[in-house]
Design an enzyme around this catalytic site. Structure first.
Site, mmCIF file in Angstrom:
data_model
loop_
_atom_site.group_PDB
_atom_site.id
_atom_site.type_symbol
_atom_site.label_atom_id
_atom_site.label_comp_id
_atom_site.label_asym_id
_atom_site.label_seq_id
_atom_site.Cartn_x
_atom_site.Cartn_y
_atom_site.Cartn_z
ATOM 1 N N VAL A 12 9.722 4.495 72.525
ATOM 2 C CA VAL A 12 10.093 3.970 70.982
ATOM 3 C C VAL A 12 9.102 2.521 71.471
ATOM 4 O O VAL A 12 8.086 2.366 70.853
ATOM 5 C CB VAL A 12 11.009 3.701 70.568
ATOM 6 C CG1 VAL A 12 10.782 2.639 69.164
ATOM 7 C CG2 VAL A 12 11.894 5.115 69.977
ATOM 8 N N THR A 35 14.196 4.051 82.928
ATOM 9 C CA THR A 35 14.153 5.632 81.915
ATOM 10 C C THR A 35 12.588 5.679 81.332
ATOM 11 O O THR A 35 12.235 6.268 80.860
ATOM 12 C CB THR A 35 14.952 5.697 81.057
ATOM 13 O OG1 THR A 35 15.083 4.926 80.213
ATOM 14 C CG2 THR A 35 16.380 6.201 80.992
ATOM 15 N N TYR A 154 27.741 3.842 75.691
ATOM 16 C CA TYR A 154 26.388 3.989 74.596
ATOM 17 C C TYR A 154 27.119 3.319 73.033
ATOM 18 O O TYR A 154 26.711 2.132 73.193
ATOM 19 C CB TYR A 154 25.776 4.915 74.783
ATOM 20 C CG TYR A 154 24.252 5.118 73.468
ATOM 21 C CD1 TYR A 154 22.970 4.316 74.393
ATOM 22 C CD2 TYR A 154 24.629 5.072 72.266
ATOM 23 C CE1 TYR A 154 21.593 4.267 73.705
ATOM 24 C CE2 TYR A 154 23.008 5.538 72.171
ATOM 25 C CZ TYR A 154 21.541 4.868 72.412
ATOM 26 O OH TYR A 154 20.237 4.582 71.842
#
Ligand code: UDP
Length: 319
Positions: A12, A35, A154
């Site tokens: 994103v 990541t 998370y």
């Protein structure tokens, strides 16, 4: 505007950075590639309006920012914090990094925003709704999260970040924007991220078994990345400080999603069922009434069209 963007080499983040630079803003990207992928920003790095620092956003980065800038700009209009592992296999593999970048990272970046008199933007997640008992999920829903479950690293980190952000808002009047992102897909996704979109599309492309976890009747709503970026840009132009859902309300079972992939990619792959991961949400669909009202935003890209564009990119990755 001058924009500090963490997670700039992520899926994103790299799309957002590209859009912001294209609109004439200066973007300082920060990422430690835990990541994110360097190739996602390789074209951006030649742009005069883009600069990059390899750094861990969970640690204070102020000094780094000051001494490393091409432009020597220290005045930022926005601090946008997108850095975080985000796919379940990735955050399972990086539990402490996930908690720290959303916890400590959010706090340091809020401090930096406050000091710079910048607005703060945070990408939260539909995961704050957990395994929701209300359907679809409006922003007012408090969620159903297992605080000690496997996904809590998370979910709770994002919830902690939300709490921290509104503490700064209440305490200091810090200007903030917060989005809750629902499942998003598109070019530049990491083929290895282990999500359903990448797994099933690559399996179909390679004629490998297509893995469905559980009975495949759980649902997700898939948003094309350009729609998300458009929502982010529009929200930056409002003065709305509370959470806003950004997602595509068209809901599919995972089996329906697999069928859509098979219609798109001629394949000999057969569907195989595997065990459902622990605490896997049964359903997920955004209520986007607020985003529609606030900024006239709604997703434009249908699943089939978005998957087609994604497929073109995935083919280049395979090649
Ligand atoms: N899933 C699946 N096969 C895969 C990967 C995921 O059936 O190869 C399922 C997963 O169990 C979940 C849904 O697809 O129910 C979406 O998973 P994903 O990891 O993409 O994101 P989540 O919404 O769970 O964060």
């Amino acid at each position: 505007m001058n924009i500090l963007l963490t997670g700039a080499s992520g899926f994103v983040g790299s799309h957002l950075a590209t859009r912001l630079v294209r609109e004439g803003h200066f973007v300082l990207g920060v990422d430690n590639f835990c990541t994110g992928r360097a190739k996602n920003i390789s074209e951006l790095r030649t742009e005069p309006n883009f600069d990059f620092i390899e750094a861990d956003a969970s640690k204070p980065i102020f000094n780094n920012v000051r001494s490393n800038l091409k432009t020597k700009t220290t005045k930022f209009d926005w601090v946008m914090h997108l850095a975080s592992p985000a796919s379940p296999p990735k955050y399972f593999a990086l539990p402490l990094e996930t908690m720290l970048v959303n916890g400590e990272g959010t706090r340091h970046l809020l401090e930096f925003a406050r000091e710079s008199k910048a607005s703060f933007f945070f990408s939260s997640t539909s995961e704050v709704y957990g395994d929701p008992s209300i359907h679809p999920q409006p922003e007012s829903y408090w969620g159903n999260v297992n605080s000690i479950g496997v996904r809590s690293i998370y979910d709770e980190a994002k919830r902690y970040a939300e709490a921290m952000i509104y503490a700064y808002y209440r305490l200091y009047g810090q200007d903030v924007r917060l989005i809750r992102i629902f499942n998003t897909y598109g070019p530049k996704m990491d083929p290895e991220d282990g999500r359903v979109v990448t797994n099933l599309m690559f399996q179909a492309l390679k004629n490998e078994p297509m893995t469905i976890y559980g009975d495949g009747k759980q649902t997700r709503s898939f948003q094309y990345v350009d729609d998300l970026v458009e929502g982010i840009i529009r929200l930056m132009k409002t003065d709305y400080v509370w959470p806003v859902n950004l997602g595509n309300p068209e809901e599919f079972t995972i089996l329906e999603f697999a069928e859509a992939v098979k219609r798109l990619i001629p394949t000999e792959s057969k569907i195989v069922f595997q065990s459902l991961p622990e605490d896997d949400p049964k359903q997920r669909k955004p209520d986007i009434t607020l985003a529609k009202k606030l900024m006239g935003w709604e997703p434009q890209v249908k699943l089939e069209a978005g998957l087609k564009r994604t497929l073109e990119y995935f083919k280049t990755e395979l090649a």
